[in-house]
Design a protein around this motif. Structure first.
Motif, PDB file in Angstrom:
ATOM      1  N   THR A   3      32.197 -16.635 -37.671  1.00 21.29           N
ATOM      2  CA  THR A   3      32.848 -17.685 -38.453  1.00 21.29           C
ATOM      3  C   THR A   3      32.268 -17.775 -39.857  1.00 21.29           C
ATOM      4  OG1 THR A   3      33.262 -18.961 -36.436  1.00 21.29           O
ATOM      5  CG2 THR A   3      33.377 -20.146 -38.526  1.00 21.29           C
ATOM      6  N   TYR A  16      24.920 -22.682 -44.577  1.00 22.62           N
ATOM      7  CA  TYR A  16      25.618 -21.900 -43.555  1.00 22.62           C
ATOM      8  C   TYR A  16      25.128 -20.453 -43.528  1.00 22.62           C
ATOM      9  CZ  TYR A  16      28.585 -25.953 -43.227  1.00 22.62           C
ATOM     10  OH  TYR A  16      29.033 -27.239 -43.044  1.00 22.62           O
ATOM     11  N   SER A  23      21.779 -18.226 -35.863  1.00 18.07           N
ATOM     12  CA  SER A  23      22.589 -17.781 -34.729  1.00 18.07           C
ATOM     13  C   SER A  23      22.215 -16.359 -34.313  1.00 18.07           C
ATOM     14  CB  SER A  23      24.077 -17.844 -35.085  1.00 18.07           C
ATOM     15  OG  SER A  23      24.474 -19.171 -35.369  1.00 18.07           O
ATOM     16  N   SER A 196      21.820 -32.707 -36.401  1.00 14.59           N
ATOM     17  CA  SER A 196      21.915 -31.450 -35.667  1.00 14.59           C
ATOM     18  C   SER A 196      20.599 -30.674 -35.743  1.00 14.59           C
ATOM     19  CB  SER A 196      23.051 -30.592 -36.230  1.00 14.59           C
ATOM     20  OG  SER A 196      24.288 -31.251 -36.104  1.00 14.59           O
ATOM     21  N   PRO A 238      24.063 -23.068 -31.127  1.00 21.17           N
ATOM     22  CA  PRO A 238      25.377 -22.935 -31.779  1.00 21.17           C
ATOM     23  C   PRO A 238      26.332 -24.072 -31.431  1.00 21.17           C
ATOM     24  CG  PRO A 238      24.683 -20.852 -30.810  1.00 21.17           C
ATOM     25  CD  PRO A 238      23.760 -21.897 -30.288  1.00 21.17           C
ATOM     26  N   TYR A 241      25.334 -27.274 -33.500  1.00 20.74           N
ATOM     27  CA  TYR A 241      25.740 -27.180 -34.903  1.00 20.74           C
ATOM     28  C   TYR A 241      27.254 -27.180 -35.047  1.00 20.74           C
ATOM     29  CZ  TYR A 241      21.086 -26.299 -36.797  1.00 20.74           C
ATOM     30  OH  TYR A 241      19.792 -26.432 -37.201  1.00 20.74           O
ATOM     31  N   THR A 242      27.961 -26.565 -34.104  1.00 21.05           N
ATOM     32  CA  THR A 242      29.420 -26.469 -34.211  1.00 21.05           C
ATOM     33  C   THR A 242      30.098 -27.798 -33.918  1.00 21.05           C
ATOM     34  OG1 THR A 242      29.356 -24.148 -33.563  1.00 21.05           O
ATOM     35  CG2 THR A 242      31.458 -25.285 -33.349  1.00 21.05           C
ATOM     36  N   ASN A 245      29.782 -30.452 -36.733  1.00 18.77           N
ATOM     37  CA  ASN A 245      30.035 -30.014 -38.105  1.00 18.77           C
ATOM     38  C   ASN A 245      31.535 -29.789 -38.319  1.00 18.77           C
ATOM     39  OD1 ASN A 245      30.222 -28.172 -40.468  1.00 18.77           O
ATOM     40  ND2 ASN A 245      27.995 -28.366 -40.409  1.00 18.77           N
ATOM     41  N   VAL A 248      32.465 -26.235 -39.967  1.00 20.26           N
ATOM     42  CA  VAL A 248      32.430 -25.100 -39.047  1.00 20.26           C
ATOM     43  C   VAL A 248      33.624 -25.141 -38.107  1.00 20.26           C
ATOM     44  CG1 VAL A 248      31.126 -23.965 -37.215  1.00 20.26           C
ATOM     45  CG2 VAL A 248      29.930 -24.891 -39.189  1.00 20.26           C
ATOM     46  N   LYS A 249      33.951 -26.313 -37.596  1.00 25.14           N
ATOM     47  CA  LYS A 249      35.100 -26.430 -36.689  1.00 25.14           C
ATOM     48  C   LYS A 249      36.397 -26.074 -37.402  1.00 25.14           C
ATOM     49  CE  LYS A 249      34.113 -30.644 -35.201  1.00 25.14           C
ATOM     50  NZ  LYS A 249      34.216 -31.911 -34.419  1.00 25.14           N
ATOM     51  N   MET A 252      36.503 -22.321 -37.837  1.00 20.13           N
ATOM     52  CA  MET A 252      36.783 -21.666 -36.555  1.00 20.13           C
ATOM     53  C   MET A 252      38.269 -21.749 -36.208  1.00 20.13           C
ATOM     54  SD  MET A 252      33.462 -22.629 -34.190  1.00 20.13           S
ATOM     55  CE  MET A 252      33.914 -21.449 -32.920  1.00 20.13           C
TER      56      MET A 252
END
Length: 268
Positions: A3, A16, A23, A196, A238, A241-242, A245, A248-249, A252
């Motif tokens: 991502t 990021y 990650s 996070s 992961p 954090y996902t 956030n 990030v979502k 994705m």
């Protein structure tokens, strides 16, 4: 990782960029112990050659220490972002981020080399049953056929000092952030931004300090604590954090949508 690499906005952001490297470290960290651990569930003998045991020990501390240093770097990134927002992109340049990531890997390598060299110099001529699910320094050196007092002291000083000092730096960083922000609303936003990272730090450093910062003693819960920071924490990082956030979502979802459109065109 995919991502961050596929989204230009995320990839250009220092936070990021560091998150993508975290990650990757989590992926490596799980790979060191988990495959062998799963294989042993199906194997009644649960054997590991001495050479593979030493390699597992080396990479466990290599990647683990690198992750500790990287989490400390990420705390500095959050400090700059919150306390010096106008200078953030200038201070946290891509060149500096790459240098800090490289320094994290180098620090992990040096730490692991010291631990491994001290271990392989010990004579092993008697018991050969490691009292753990994988090869780590504390259970392996207990199999040595010599007095390990000095070696244990050196190893605890090494691992315990790294984990404890990194944790102190992290706590100091976040404390400084909260002290510099006067308004309640500002502190609430800062805590929301750093929540996070604080969760990941607690899950990772807590068990590490428990295992490595106390010399010459073992407890019955050591095995479960070891599994927590070797298997559970890298799996949860992961997700933490996902799920917390929005950027990030959103990235994705865009990546998923692009993949779906490409697949439909190929079928057509």
């Amino acid at each position: 990782m995919v991502t961050v690499a596929s989204d230009n906005n995320l990839n250009s952001s220092p936070m990021y960029f560091l998150l993508g490297n975290l990650s990757f470290l989590d992926l490596c960290y799980s790979t060191v112990t988990t495959p062998k651990l799963l294989a042993d569930f199906l194997d009644s003998e649960k054997l590991i050659p001495y050479s593979q045991c030493i390699l597992q020990l080396f990479f466990l501390h290599f990647v683990g220490a690198a992750e500790m240093f990287l989490l400390t770097v990420m705390a500095y990134d959050r400090y700059v972002a919150i306390c010096r927002p106008l200078h953030y992109t200038t201070v946290m340049s891509r060149g500096l981020c790459c240098m800090l990531v490289s320094a994290s890997w180098m620090g992990g390598f040096i730490h692991s080399t010291v631990q491994t060299v001290l271990t392989i110099r010990l004579p092993f001529c008697g018991p050969n049953q490691v009292d753990n699910f994988f090869c780590d320094v504390p259970p392996v050196i207990k199999l040595a056929c010599t007095d390990t007092f000095v070696i244990e002291l050196l190893m605890v000083s090494n691992s315990g000092l790294i984990s404890t000092s990194s944790f102190v730096v992290l706590v100091s960083s976040y404390t400084t952030i909260l002290v510099k922000i006067r308004s309640k609303e500002g502190r609430r936003k800062a805590l929301s931004t750093c929540a996070s990272h604080l969760m990941v730090v607690t899950l990772f450093f807590g068990p590490c300090i428990f295992i490595y910062a106390r010399p010459f003693s073992t407890f019955s819960v050591d095995k479960m604590v070891s599994v927590l920071y070797n298997v559970i924490t890298p799996m949860l990082n992961p997700l933490i954090y996902t799920l917390r956030n929005k950027d990030v979502k959103s990235a994705m979802r865009k990546l998923w949508d692009r993949s779906g459109l490409t697949w439909k065109k190929q079928v057509t």
